[in-house]
Write a protein that holds these residues in place. Structure first.
Motif, PDB file in Angstrom:
ATOM      1  N   GLU A  96       0.611  -1.302  -0.186  1.00 23.95           N
ATOM      2  CA  GLU A  96       0.470   0.091  -0.109  1.00 23.95           C
ATOM      3  C   GLU A  96       0.280   0.867  -0.195  1.00 23.95           C
ATOM      4  OE1 GLU A  96      -2.917  -0.439  -0.765  1.00 23.95           O
ATOM      5  OE2 GLU A  96      -3.222  -2.360  -0.152  1.00 23.95           O
ATOM      6  N   SER A  97       1.434   1.713  -1.305  1.00 23.74           N
ATOM      7  CA  SER A  97       2.355   2.716  -1.559  1.00 23.74           C
ATOM      8  C   SER A  97       2.492   3.203  -2.509  1.00 23.74           C
ATOM      9  CB  SER A  97       3.625   2.024  -2.038  1.00 23.74           C
ATOM     10  OG  SER A  97       4.324   1.428  -0.086  1.00 23.74           O
ATOM     11  N   TYR A  98       1.949   4.529  -2.513  1.00 24.57           N
ATOM     12  CA  TYR A  98       1.617   5.410  -3.476  1.00 24.57           C
ATOM     13  C   TYR A  98       2.801   7.277  -3.691  1.00 24.57           C
ATOM     14  CZ  TYR A  98      -2.483   2.770  -1.824  1.00 24.57           C
ATOM     15  OH  TYR A  98      -3.209   2.091  -1.889  1.00 24.57           O
ATOM     16  N   VAL A  99       2.386   7.082  -5.078  1.00 25.18           N
ATOM     17  CA  VAL A  99       2.871   8.720  -5.262  1.00 25.18           C
ATOM     18  C   VAL A  99       2.569   9.790  -5.288  1.00 25.18           C
ATOM     19  CG1 VAL A  99       3.836   9.300  -7.212  1.00 25.18           C
ATOM     20  CG2 VAL A  99       4.519   7.800  -7.077  1.00 25.18           C
ATOM     21  N   PHE A 100       1.932  10.720  -4.330  1.00 22.85           N
ATOM     22  CA  PHE A 100       1.090  11.645  -4.296  1.00 22.85           C
ATOM     23  C   PHE A 100       2.190  12.929  -5.902  1.00 22.85           C
ATOM     24  CE2 PHE A 100      -0.217   9.625  -0.606  1.00 22.85           C
ATOM     25  CZ  PHE A 100      -0.817  10.704  -0.539  1.00 22.85           C
ATOM     26  N   HIS A 101       1.471  13.145  -6.442  1.00 20.91           N
ATOM     27  CA  HIS A 101       1.839  13.372  -7.726  1.00 20.91           C
ATOM     28  C   HIS A 101       0.740  15.203  -7.692  1.00 20.91           C
ATOM     29  CE1 HIS A 101       1.513  14.962 -11.949  1.00 20.91           C
ATOM     30  NE2 HIS A 101       2.592  14.541 -12.052  1.00 20.91           N
ATOM     31  N   TYR A 102       1.638  16.670  -8.155  1.00 21.40           N
ATOM     32  CA  TYR A 102       0.855  17.079  -7.531  1.00 21.40           C
ATOM     33  C   TYR A 102       1.489  17.973  -8.811  1.00 21.40           C
ATOM     34  CZ  TYR A 102       1.516  17.121  -2.387  1.00 21.40           C
ATOM     35  OH  TYR A 102       1.687  16.238  -1.450  1.00 21.40           O
ATOM     36  N   SER A 103      -0.452  18.826  -9.498  1.00 22.87           N
ATOM     37  CA  SER A 103      -0.220  19.432 -10.971  1.00 22.87           C
ATOM     38  C   SER A 103      -1.250  20.578 -10.780  1.00 22.87           C
ATOM     39  CB  SER A 103      -0.487  17.973 -11.829  1.00 22.87           C
ATOM     40  OG  SER A 103      -2.008  18.454 -11.799  1.00 22.87           O
ATOM     41  N   SER A 104      -1.153  20.899 -11.955  1.00 28.12           N
ATOM     42  CA  SER A 104      -2.275  22.208 -11.219  1.00 28.12           C
ATOM     43  C   SER A 104      -3.411  21.475 -11.319  1.00 28.12           C
ATOM     44  CB  SER A 104      -2.047  23.165 -12.579  1.00 28.12           C
ATOM     45  OG  SER A 104      -2.541  22.222 -14.129  1.00 28.12           O
ATOM     46  N   GLU A 105      -4.207  20.184 -12.079  1.00 26.07           N
ATOM     47  CA  GLU A 105      -5.370  19.990 -11.703  1.00 26.07           C
ATOM     48  C   GLU A 105      -5.659  19.800 -10.410  1.00 26.07           C
ATOM     49  OE1 GLU A 105      -4.320  17.036 -14.553  1.00 26.07           O
ATOM     50  OE2 GLU A 105      -4.513  19.007 -16.521  1.00 26.07           O
ATOM     51  N   GLY A 106      -4.953  20.140  -9.558  1.00 22.88           N
ATOM     52  CA  GLY A 106      -4.684  19.226  -8.228  1.00 22.88           C
ATOM     53  C   GLY A 106      -3.626  18.165  -7.507  1.00 22.88           C
ATOM     54  N   ILE A 107      -3.787  17.385  -6.566  1.00 20.20           N
ATOM     55  CA  ILE A 107      -3.210  16.235  -6.041  1.00 20.20           C
ATOM     56  C   ILE A 107      -3.929  14.624  -6.699  1.00 20.20           C
ATOM     57  CG2 ILE A 107      -2.120  15.077  -4.226  1.00 20.20           C
ATOM     58  CD1 ILE A 107      -2.357  17.768  -2.879  1.00 20.20           C
ATOM     59  N   ARG A 108      -3.533  13.574  -7.238  1.00 20.02           N
ATOM     60  CA  ARG A 108      -3.806  13.002  -8.164  1.00 20.02           C
ATOM     61  C   ARG A 108      -2.564  11.855  -6.971  1.00 20.02           C
ATOM     62  NH1 ARG A 108      -2.948  12.759 -14.713  1.00 20.02           N
ATOM     63  NH2 ARG A 108      -5.046  14.118 -14.115  1.00 20.02           N
ATOM     64  N   VAL A 109      -3.292  10.563  -6.422  1.00 22.19           N
ATOM     65  CA  VAL A 109      -2.745   9.783  -6.120  1.00 22.19           C
ATOM     66  C   VAL A 109      -2.657   8.780  -6.477  1.00 22.19           C
ATOM     67  CG1 VAL A 109      -2.474   8.038  -3.514  1.00 22.19           C
ATOM     68  CG2 VAL A 109      -3.674  10.485  -3.495  1.00 22.19           C
ATOM     69  N   ILE A 110      -1.185   7.613  -6.997  1.00 22.22           N
ATOM     70  CA  ILE A 110      -1.097   6.942  -7.426  1.00 22.22           C
ATOM     71  C   ILE A 110      -0.191   5.595  -6.998  1.00 22.22           C
ATOM     72  CG2 ILE A 110       0.360   6.063  -9.712  1.00 22.22           C
ATOM     73  CD1 ILE A 110       0.152   9.346 -10.864  1.00 22.22           C
ATOM     74  N   PRO A 111      -0.514   4.581  -7.239  1.00 21.59           N
ATOM     75  CA  PRO A 111      -0.199   3.489  -6.640  1.00 21.59           C
ATOM     76  C   PRO A 111       1.167   2.905  -6.954  1.00 21.59           C
ATOM     77  CG  PRO A 111      -2.322   2.629  -7.733  1.00 21.59           C
ATOM     78  CD  PRO A 111      -2.124   4.358  -7.573  1.00 21.59           C
ATOM     79  N   ALA A 112       1.886   3.043  -6.088  1.00 19.56           N
ATOM     80  CA  ALA A 112       3.723   3.020  -6.738  1.00 19.56           C
ATOM     81  C   ALA A 112       3.730   1.468  -7.640  1.00 19.56           C
ATOM     82  CB  ALA A 112       4.817   2.812  -5.404  1.00 19.56           C
ATOM     83  N   ILE A 113       3.097   0.959  -7.430  1.00 16.34           N
ATOM     84  CA  ILE A 113       3.339  -0.540  -8.078  1.00 16.34           C
ATOM     85  C   ILE A 113       2.256  -0.091  -9.892  1.00 16.34           C
ATOM     86  CG2 ILE A 113       1.125  -1.245  -8.389  1.00 16.34           C
ATOM     87  CD1 ILE A 113       4.260  -3.258  -8.091  1.00 16.34           C
ATOM     88  N   ALA A 114       1.984   0.631  -9.873  1.00 16.06           N
ATOM     89  CA  ALA A 114       1.617   1.287 -10.991  1.00 16.06           C
ATOM     90  C   ALA A 114       2.679   2.291 -12.097  1.00 16.06           C
ATOM     91  CB  ALA A 114      -0.148   1.922 -11.182  1.00 16.06           C
ATOM     92  N   VAL A 115       3.309   3.083 -11.114  1.00 11.82           N
ATOM     93  CA  VAL A 115       4.317   3.615 -11.245  1.00 11.82           C
ATOM     94  C   VAL A 115       5.460   2.808 -11.699  1.00 11.82           C
ATOM     95  CG1 VAL A 115       5.883   5.340 -11.164  1.00 11.82           C
ATOM     96  CG2 VAL A 115       3.799   5.988 -10.022  1.00 11.82           C
TER      97      VAL A 115
END
Length: 102
Positions: A22-41
């Motif tokens: 259960e590990s995640y990447v928090f991607h900050y962009s102009s559209e907001g914060i996206r939480v992406i599973p680390a396994i997907a990355v």
């Protein structure tokens, strides 16, 4: 994102996943914060890969925390994602952390 930053993120994902699936990447962009599973990355990485958050499964940060607080695994006293529930939990227990430099 340049290649060096991308490689560093991949390495961080690997280290996080060594500790928990259960590990995640928090991607900050102009559209907001996206939480992406680390396994997907990791699954999207390869020798010529570039970080394309639009092509990855993600949750909006509000949805991520809603799902987190509604999870059936964890504190059985959390029944809903609301301020009222959190206030009741805070009233029931207290944790205090203090950091000092000596």
């Amino acid at each position: 994102m340049n290649r060096s930053d991308f490689d560093r993120m991949i390495d961080q994902c690997k280290r996080m996943l060594d500790l928990s699936p259960e590990s995640y990447v928090f991607h900050y962009s102009s559209e907001g914060i996206r939480v992406i599973p680390a396994i997907a990355v990791l699954a999207s990485s390869g020798p010529s890969a570039v970080f394309d958050p639009d092509g990855l499964y993600f949750r909006k940060i509000s949805t991520f925390y809603e799902d987190h607080f509604e999870c059936f695994i964890g504190d059985m006293h959390i029944s809903e994602a609301s301020e009222r529930t959190l206030e009741q939990l805070r009233a029931r227990s207290l944790l205090s952390l203090v950091a000092r430099s000596e």
